[in-house]
Design a protein around this motif. Structure first.
Motif, PDB file in Angstrom:
ATOM      1  N   CYS A  21       0.609  -1.129   0.178  1.00  0.00           N
ATOM      2  CA  CYS A  21      -0.018   0.091   0.058  1.00  0.00           C
ATOM      3  C   CYS A  21       0.843   1.211  -0.046  1.00  0.00           C
ATOM      4  CB  CYS A  21      -1.005   0.101   1.122  1.00  0.00           C
ATOM      5  SG  CYS A  21      -1.920   1.433   1.514  1.00  0.00           S
ATOM      6  N   TRP A  35      -4.021  -2.753   8.217  1.00  0.00           N
ATOM      7  CA  TRP A  35      -4.899  -3.512   7.058  1.00  0.00           C
ATOM      8  C   TRP A  35      -6.241  -4.264   7.784  1.00  0.00           C
ATOM      9  CZ3 TRP A  35      -3.562  -3.843   2.028  1.00  0.00           C
ATOM     10  CH2 TRP A  35      -2.186  -3.585   1.611  1.00  0.00           C
ATOM     11  N   ARG A  37      -9.788  -6.418   6.465  1.00  0.00           N
ATOM     12  CA  ARG A  37     -10.182  -7.260   5.408  1.00  0.00           C
ATOM     13  C   ARG A  37     -11.917  -7.423   5.643  1.00  0.00           C
ATOM     14  NH1 ARG A  37      -7.640 -13.191   6.931  1.00  0.00           N
ATOM     15  NH2 ARG A  37      -9.089 -13.551   8.688  1.00  0.00           N
ATOM     16  N   ARG A  44     -16.408  -5.555   7.615  1.00  0.00           N
ATOM     17  CA  ARG A  44     -14.838  -5.103   7.568  1.00  0.00           C
ATOM     18  C   ARG A  44     -14.265  -5.524   9.052  1.00  0.00           C
ATOM     19  NH1 ARG A  44     -13.115  -0.169   4.192  1.00  0.00           N
ATOM     20  NH2 ARG A  44     -14.623  -1.345   2.765  1.00  0.00           N
ATOM     21  N   TYR A  93      -8.934  -6.899   0.892  1.00  0.00           N
ATOM     22  CA  TYR A  93      -7.930  -6.564   1.755  1.00  0.00           C
ATOM     23  C   TYR A  93      -7.807  -5.151   1.751  1.00  0.00           C
ATOM     24  CZ  TYR A  93      -6.852 -11.027   3.633  1.00  0.00           C
ATOM     25  OH  TYR A  93      -6.863 -12.215   4.351  1.00  0.00           O
ATOM     26  N   TYR A  94      -8.206  -4.274   2.831  1.00  0.00           N
ATOM     27  CA  TYR A  94      -8.013  -2.550   2.724  1.00  0.00           C
ATOM     28  C   TYR A  94      -7.007  -2.138   3.362  1.00  0.00           C
ATOM     29  CZ  TYR A  94     -12.777  -3.271   0.805  1.00  0.00           C
ATOM     30  OH  TYR A  94     -13.825  -3.556  -0.130  1.00  0.00           O
ATOM     31  N   CYS A  95      -6.297  -1.267   2.957  1.00  0.00           N
ATOM     32  CA  CYS A  95      -5.250  -0.349   3.544  1.00  0.00           C
ATOM     33  C   CYS A  95      -5.688   0.951   4.315  1.00  0.00           C
ATOM     34  CB  CYS A  95      -4.158   0.159   2.434  1.00  0.00           C
ATOM     35  SG  CYS A  95      -2.694   0.914   3.263  1.00  0.00           S
ATOM     36  N   ALA A  96      -5.361   1.084   5.389  1.00  0.00           N
ATOM     37  CA  ALA A  96      -6.042   2.116   6.340  1.00  0.00           C
ATOM     38  C   ALA A  96      -5.024   2.977   6.883  1.00  0.00           C
ATOM     39  CB  ALA A  96      -6.947   1.502   7.481  1.00  0.00           C
ATOM     40  N   TRP A 110      -9.103   5.387   3.894  1.00  0.00           N
ATOM     41  CA  TRP A 110      -8.970   3.805   3.159  1.00  0.00           C
ATOM     42  C   TRP A 110      -8.454   3.768   1.728  1.00  0.00           C
ATOM     43  CZ3 TRP A 110     -10.562   0.078   6.625  1.00  0.00           C
ATOM     44  CH2 TRP A 110     -11.125   0.393   7.518  1.00  0.00           C
ATOM     45  N   GLN A 112      -8.507   1.644  -1.634  1.00  0.00           N
ATOM     46  CA  GLN A 112      -9.506   0.781  -2.203  1.00  0.00           C
ATOM     47  C   GLN A 112      -8.773  -0.744  -1.837  1.00  0.00           C
ATOM     48  OE1 GLN A 112      -6.363   1.136  -3.819  1.00  0.00           O
ATOM     49  NE2 GLN A 112      -6.088  -0.463  -5.122  1.00  0.00           N
ATOM     50  N   GLY A 113     -10.101  -1.642  -2.185  1.00  0.00           N
ATOM     51  CA  GLY A 113      -9.643  -3.077  -1.805  1.00  0.00           C
ATOM     52  C   GLY A 113      -8.876  -3.760  -2.840  1.00  0.00           C
ATOM     53  N   THR A 114      -7.978  -4.736  -2.434  1.00  0.00           N
ATOM     54  CA  THR A 114      -7.415  -5.791  -3.101  1.00  0.00           C
ATOM     55  C   THR A 114      -7.821  -7.106  -2.739  1.00  0.00           C
ATOM     56  OG1 THR A 114      -5.318  -6.302  -4.161  1.00  0.00           O
ATOM     57  CG2 THR A 114      -5.323  -5.839  -1.946  1.00  0.00           C
TER      58      THR A 114
END
Length: 120
Positions: A21, A35, A37, A44, A93-96, A110, A112-114
């Motif tokens: 990220c 992270w 998910r 989430r 999975y989301y970075c934060a 946030w 975007q999700g991967t």
């Protein structure tokens, strides 16, 4: 702050993946990075976080011992190394990024999700 996550994909059970990220538009070193998910049909959930200095980390019990979070201040990046992946790790999975606390109860930004898909 903009967060751009990458590295998701399809992997067999027992395999490994590394999520990345990249943060831009803010002072990376002032944020706790983490992270989360979200699996289909579920809320989430927190996975891991790393403190401002990179010296403190926190993990959800479900991933402790299998996942490792790290950050690179020169690259303004945070990583999630995932080993021994299981089918139940399948999720977006989301970075934060947040200002306070490794539990990351208050997320300011946030990514975007991967998507990570683990085949059994």
């Amino acid at each position: 702050v903009q967060l751009q996550a990458s590295g998701g994909g399809l992997v067999q059970a027992g395999g490994s993946l590394r999520l990345s990220c990249v943060a831009s538009g803010g002072t990376f070193s002032t944020y706790v990075m983490g992270w989360f998910r979200q699996a289909p049909g579920k809320e989430r959930a927190f996975i891991a976080a790393i403190g401002w200095s990179g010296g403190n980390t926190k993990y959800a019990d479900s991933v402790k011992g299998r996942f490792t979070i790290s950050r690179d201040f020169r690259a303004n990046s945070v990583y999630l190394e995932m080993n021994s992946l299981q089918a139940e790790d399948t999720a977006a999975y989301y970075c934060a990024a947040g200002r306070y606390g490794l539990a990351m109860r208050n997320v300011d930004y946030w990514g975007q999700g991967t998507l990570v898909t683990v085949s059994s």
